[in-house]
Design an enzyme around this catalytic site. Sequence first.
Site, short mmCIF file in Angstrom:
data_model
loop_
_atom_site.label_atom_id
_atom_site.label_comp_id
_atom_site.label_asym_id
_atom_site.label_seq_id
_atom_site.Cartn_x
_atom_site.Cartn_y
_atom_site.Cartn_z
N GLY A 81 0.83 -1.24 -0.02
CA GLY A 81 0.22 -0.05 0.04
C GLY A 81 1.01 1.20 -0.10
NE ARG A 145 -2.47 -4.39 -0.95
CZ ARG A 145 -1.73 -3.72 0.31
NH1 ARG A 145 -0.64 -4.23 0.69
NH2 ARG A 145 -2.26 -2.58 0.72
CG ASP A 176 3.25 -9.89 5.00
OD1 ASP A 176 3.94 -10.63 6.07
OD2 ASP A 176 2.29 -10.19 4.92
CE LYS A 242 -27.34 19.74 11.98
NZ LYS A 242 -28.28 20.35 10.94
CG MET A 250 -6.94 2.46 5.53
SD MET A 250 -6.02 2.76 4.16
CE MET A 250 -7.03 2.25 2.89
CE1 TYR A 426 -7.16 2.46 -0.29
CE2 TYR A 426 -9.37 2.77 0.23
CZ TYR A 426 -8.33 1.97 0.09
OH TYR A 426 -8.58 0.57 0.04
P1 FBP Z 1 0.54 -1.85 3.72
O1 FBP Z 1 0.49 -2.73 4.95
O2 FBP Z 1 0.93 -2.64 2.36
O3 FBP Z 1 1.50 -0.71 3.92
O4 FBP Z 1 -0.99 -1.26 3.47
C1 FBP Z 1 -1.62 -0.93 4.45
C2 FBP Z 1 -3.02 -0.47 4.16
O5 FBP Z 1 -3.16 0.93 3.75
C3 FBP Z 1 -4.24 -0.71 5.23
O6 FBP Z 1 -4.10 0.58 6.02
C4 FBP Z 1 -5.25 -0.84 4.50
O7 FBP Z 1 -6.05 -1.81 5.01
C5 FBP Z 1 -4.86 -1.52 3.31
O8 FBP Z 1 -3.50 -1.15 2.86
C6 FBP Z 1 -5.80 -1.26 1.90
O9 FBP Z 1 -5.23 -1.93 0.97
P2 FBP Z 1 -5.34 -1.73 -0.80
O10 FBP Z 1 -4.67 -0.65 -0.99
O11 FBP Z 1 -5.37 -2.99 -1.39
O12 FBP Z 1 -7.10 -1.17 -0.73
#
Ligand code: FBP
Length: 552
Positions: A81, A145, A176, A242, A250, A426
Site C-alpha cells: 500500500g 502486492r 511481509d 447535533k 485505516m 486513502y
Molecule cells: P501496507 O501494509 O501494504 O502498507 O498497506 C496498509 C493499508 O494501507 C491498510 O491500512 C489498508 O487496510 C490496506 O492497505 C488497503 O489496501 P488496498 O490498497 O489494497 O486497498
Amino acid sequence: MKLSPLQTARYQYQPKLPGMLRNGVSEICVEEGEPTQSVADQEKIRELFPNTYGKKEIVFKKGKNTSKAGKQVVGVILSGGQAPGGHNVICGLYDALKTTNKDNVLYGFKNGPIGILNDDYVVFDDEFINEYRNTGGFDIIGSGRTKLETEEQFEVAAEVCRRHGINAIVIIGGDDSNTNAAVLAEYFAAHKTGVQVIGCPKTIDGDLKNDDIECSFGFDTATKTYSELIGNIERDANSAKKYWHFIKVMGRSASHVALECALQTQPNICLVGEEVAAKKMSLNEIAEYITDSVANRAARGMNFGVAIIPEGIVEFIPEFSVLIAEINELLAGAKADEFNALPTWQEKYEFIEKGITPESMKVFALLPQGIQQQLFLERDPHGNVQVSLIESEKLFSALVKEKLAQRKKAGTFKGKFSAQHHFFGYEGRCAFPSNFDADYCYSLGYNASMLILYGYTGYLSKVSNLSKPAEQWVAGGMPITKMMNIERRNGKDKPVIRKALVELDGKPFQYFAAHREQWAVETDFVYPGAIQYYGPAEVCDATTRTLALEKE
Ligand code: FBP
C-alpha cells in the site's frame, strides 16, 4: 502536467539528513556492533538463514570511507500500500548513488515486485527524479502486492539482475515485504549471485516497528492528515451540536493509527482493537460503552460527539472472529455456489442459521441487516470474508441507536442521537509527506545506498533517535533476521518479522487510558489543523505523539 504552487515549492525543499551522513560520502565510515540474534526461535531462524543470520548491527559515523568504490547498479521496488514519502526514499537512494559515482545506475521496477519478474523497469535520471521530490504517492514507478516468495521467482529475479548487471535490490515495503526481502537475500547469498538486498520500513499502519525500527515511514503524514480531518469534524460537531460522528480510520490490523489520531484530537471515544481482544470484549459490551458516553453527554446537554473506530476492530472481537471463521468454513468450496443460488435473503438467512453454531448465530442476529449482508458479498481470492470492507463505523452507530431506543423506552435516556459516518484511509496514504516523512524517507534511501556500498545484505535501512532533530538522528543498518520469529501462516510454520500491535502497557496507550474517561464526557477536542511545511520547527517538524511518548 500542471503543477500546484505547493508542488513547485516542494521540489525545492532539501530534506534533512542525519548529521553523520551530511559530510559527503567520502566522510562516512562504519562502526560494527555485536552479532545479533532473532527475537525468538533462534535455532530455527539460524537454520533457515545460514548465510545471513547473526550478522552485526552497524552504525554510520563521520570518518574516512573505507568501502570498495566499484560501480553500483541498483534496482528498487515499491511494495504494498502507498505511504507518504516513498518517492523520497528513491530520491535519497538516487542522490547517494550519483554522489558516490556519477556512473552508478538506478533501475526502478514497475508496479511492485511483479516488475522484477517481468523485467519491466525504468532507468532514473535527474530530469525524471526531480519531478517526484518531496511529493506523495508511489506513482513514480507504481506499487503492487505480488509477493516475492518462491524459488522460481527468486531464480527469475537473479536472472534479471544478471542481465542488467544489478548488484543490489532495495525493497521498500511492510513487514511481509521485508520478510520476503530477507528470504531473497538468503537465496542470493546461498547461490553466490553477488546481489545484495536491503529493505526500507514502510506502512501507514505503523505496525512495522520494534526495538530497532522506531517507526515505519508514512505513519506520520497519514495520521496527521486524518487528525486534521477529525479535528475539522470535531469543530463542526461542536458548532452544530447535533451529530455524533463515527469515523473509521485505516489500519488493516493494529490500532496504531486510531490511537495516534485520538492522541492528536482527543475525541470522546476511540476503540483500540488490542484492548478489545485483551479484555475479550463482546460486541454488546463495546456498544454499551459507547452508548454510555452518548447518554452521559446528552445528560449534560451535549447531543454530539466523535468516535474513532480502527479499521481492524472486528477481528479483535473474539465472538466476531469466531463468527467470521464459521462463515468462511460454511461457504468453503461448492457451498458458496449453493448459497449464492438462493433467491431471497430469507432463504440465505435460514441457510446460515443451519450452518453455524447457535453462539455465532446470536452474534449474527445482533448485526444490522446491511452488515449481515456485507459478510457475504465480498470475498478475497482465498474465499474469505474481507473484514476491512465491513462498515464497522455503521455497525457501532446502529447498535448504539438500538440501545438508546431501549433506554428511551425505559425512561433512562432523554437526549437525541443522530449519526454521521466517515472512513478515512486513502485520503492519507498519498498526501504530500510531512517534513518528518520527507526527511526520514530521504535518509532511509540515502542510508540504503551506504549499506550497499559497504557490502551489506539482508539488512533493513535503520534511522533512529527520530524524536530528536534530524541532525541527531542515527543512521545504520540492522539484519532483518534479528526481527524475526516463527509464526503459523496458512497452516505452515514460517519465519516472519513480528508484527507490532499496540502495547497496552506502552506509554501511548497508557496516556490515552488515563485521559479517555474525561474525554468521553467533556468536550476536550483538539484541532490539529493541516500539516505545515513552512514555518517554525515546532509546528513543521513535530513527530507523532506516539513517537514522542514512546521516547519520553
Ligand atoms: P501496507 O501494509 O501494504 O502498507 O498497506 C496498509 C493499508 O494501507 C491498510 O491500512 C489498508 O487496510 C490496506 O492497505 C488497503 O489496501 P488496498 O490498497 O489494497 O486497498
